[in-house]
Design an enzyme around this catalytic site. Structure first.
Site, PDB file in Angstrom:
ATOM      1  N   VAL A 275       1.632 -30.538  16.514  1.00 36.59           N
ATOM      2  CA  VAL A 275       2.173 -31.751  16.110  1.00 36.59           C
ATOM      3  C   VAL A 275       2.739 -32.430  17.475  1.00 36.59           C
ATOM      4  O   VAL A 275       3.719 -31.885  18.332  1.00 36.59           O
ATOM      5  CB  VAL A 275       3.124 -32.105  15.440  1.00 36.59           C
TER       6      VAL A 275
ATOM      7  N   HIS B 214       7.991 -28.888  12.292  1.00 33.44           N
ATOM      8  CA  HIS B 214       7.763 -28.419  11.245  1.00 33.44           C
ATOM      9  C   HIS B 214       7.517 -28.714  10.284  1.00 33.44           C
ATOM     10  O   HIS B 214       6.687 -27.920   9.156  1.00 33.44           O
ATOM     11  CB  HIS B 214       9.277 -28.056  11.065  1.00 33.44           C
TER      12      HIS B 214
ATOM     13  N   ASP C  90       3.726 -22.416  19.779  1.00 34.69           N
ATOM     14  CA  ASP C  90       3.960 -21.289  20.045  1.00 34.69           C
ATOM     15  C   ASP C  90       3.232 -19.976  20.267  1.00 34.69           C
ATOM     16  O   ASP C  90       3.567 -18.891  18.984  1.00 34.69           O
ATOM     17  CB  ASP C  90       5.672 -20.442  19.470  1.00 34.69           C
TER      18      ASP C  90
HETATM   19  P1  AMP Z   1      11.296 -23.196  15.353  1.00 33.18           P
HETATM   20  O1  AMP Z   1      12.339 -23.757  14.390  1.00 33.18           O
HETATM   21  O2  AMP Z   1      11.215 -23.885  17.055  1.00 33.18           O
HETATM   22  O3  AMP Z   1      11.438 -21.645  16.176  1.00 33.18           O
HETATM   23  O4  AMP Z   1       9.528 -22.965  15.047  1.00 33.18           O
HETATM   24  C1  AMP Z   1       9.533 -22.647  14.058  1.00 33.18           C
HETATM   25  C2  AMP Z   1       8.030 -23.257  13.591  1.00 33.18           C
HETATM   26  O5  AMP Z   1       8.027 -24.473  13.375  1.00 33.18           O
HETATM   27  C3  AMP Z   1       7.136 -21.968  14.571  1.00 33.18           C
HETATM   28  O6  AMP Z   1       6.066 -21.461  14.084  1.00 33.18           O
HETATM   29  C4  AMP Z   1       7.176 -22.947  15.885  1.00 33.18           C
HETATM   30  O7  AMP Z   1       5.886 -22.946  16.388  1.00 33.18           O
HETATM   31  C5  AMP Z   1       6.409 -24.155  14.553  1.00 33.18           C
HETATM   32  N1  AMP Z   1       6.759 -25.125  15.208  1.00 33.18           N
HETATM   33  C6  AMP Z   1       7.540 -25.913  16.715  1.00 33.18           C
HETATM   34  N2  AMP Z   1       7.742 -26.743  17.106  1.00 33.18           N
HETATM   35  C7  AMP Z   1       5.753 -27.179  16.342  1.00 33.18           C
HETATM   36  C8  AMP Z   1       4.596 -28.647  16.616  1.00 33.18           C
HETATM   37  N3  AMP Z   1       5.489 -29.088  17.692  1.00 33.18           N
HETATM   38  N4  AMP Z   1       3.955 -28.455  16.350  1.00 33.18           N
HETATM   39  C9  AMP Z   1       3.599 -27.842  15.236  1.00 33.18           C
HETATM   40  N5  AMP Z   1       4.205 -26.550  14.651  1.00 33.18           N
HETATM   41  C10 AMP Z   1       5.374 -26.205  15.651  1.00 33.18           C
END
Ligand code: AMP
Length: 286
Positions: free
Chosen positions: A176, A37, A150
């Protein structure tokens, strides 16, 4: 940094920022923030004048048998992470604010939402596209940031933005990872140390697949998937692989023979470690 809970207040702030010529960057999240994030927030900080993030565990993207109630939440911790990333506003609405009792409208990106993850999570992307559209309407960003982690979500949102002529630019940021290659995820807190070690095999398998395609000219997708499944099952005996798919990165259509294929190759997979479901992918050009 301000925390905004009401839609009307968030809209007023965004409108004011726009009117005063500020470029707004928006990062939607479900909280329990990690370095993945942060990479999105820092990119937004870099490119925009005002950085807005939302923290909202969106009930409509979870099916009844999924982990909505157990999804990790820690607002105080998230608050400090956001502050350290230079966020200006955290939009932190509650469920009743986002989904009033008489809520009836959903947006669905047909076809793209039904394949890959959609096969196992049938209502998921309908919930995702609806909440993202709502959040973008509220925060009125010029730029919005999503993670390649995602992959299908990024493709679905890109399509929605195009199809609905939304006035926002999508930035997709690299996944990441932990030092061992495991993709960072809020759900990794569910994993034991042993499971985390084992789950590093998923990315190793994806990298191996890329190598086989690009360096060994492996073009039989069936055979490739067999090798990958075998690799994962041998090196991670406690995993339960749900699917591996080899597709393009626009229509998410299966590539059955790579021989004459030119373009983006997306290899994505999902695997269970106990009750925890992990997804990962690798994207490259052939
Ligand atoms: P989430 O809180 O899981 O809904 O993720 C919010 C955003 O962060 C989404 O666009 C995810 O694809 C991105 N995200 C989650 N994990 C990662 C990661 N490891 N690397 C890059 N972006 C991420």
């Amino acid at each position: 940094m301000k925390v905004i809970k009401e839609i009307s207040a968030m809209r007023d702030i965004s409108e004011y920022c726009r009117r005063t010529g500020k470029k707004i960057g928006f990062v939607p999240t479900m909280g329990f923030l990690h370095e993945g994030h942060c990479s999105l927030l820092l990119k937004a900080r870099d490119e925009a004048d005002i950085v807005i993030t939302s923290i909202f565990v969106n009930p409509t993207q979870f099916s009844p048998n999924e982990d909505f109630n157990d999804y990790p939440r820690d607002f105080l911790r998230d608050y400090h992470v956001c502050k350290s990333c230079g966020v200006d506003y955290i939009f932190y609405p509650d469920s009743a604010e986002m989904y009033t009792e008489d809520f009836h409208t959903f947006v669905n990106v047909n076809t793209l939402s039904e394949t890959l993850e959609g096969k196992y999570r049938p209502e998921h992307f309908k919930g995702v596209s609806t909440i993202v559209l709502k959040l973008i309407n509220i925060t009125k960003p010029h730029l919005t940031y999503f993670g390649q982690k995602d992959a299908q979500q990024a493709v679905v949102i890109k399509k929605m933005i195009n199809d609905l002529n939304m006035d926002v630019k999508l930035r997709v940021c690299e996944t990441v990872r932990e030092e061992n290659g495991l993709a960072k995820s809020s759900r990794n807190v569910y994993l034991s140390r042993e499971q985390k070690d084992e789950a590093s095999v998923l990315y190793k398998a994806l990298k191996e697949a890329k190598r086989m395609i690009l360096e060994e000219n492996m073009d039989d997708v069936k055979e490739l998937k067999k090798v990958l499944r075998n690799y994962i099952e041998t090196n991670s005996p406690n995993s339960s692989l749900q699917y591996i798919a080899v597709t393009d990165n626009t229509n998410l259509e299966k590539i059955s023979n790579l021989k004459d294929y030119k373009g983006d190759v997306l290899i994505s997979l999902a695997a269970y470690y106990g009750k925890t479901r992990l997804i990962d992918n690798i994207l490259f050009e052939k």
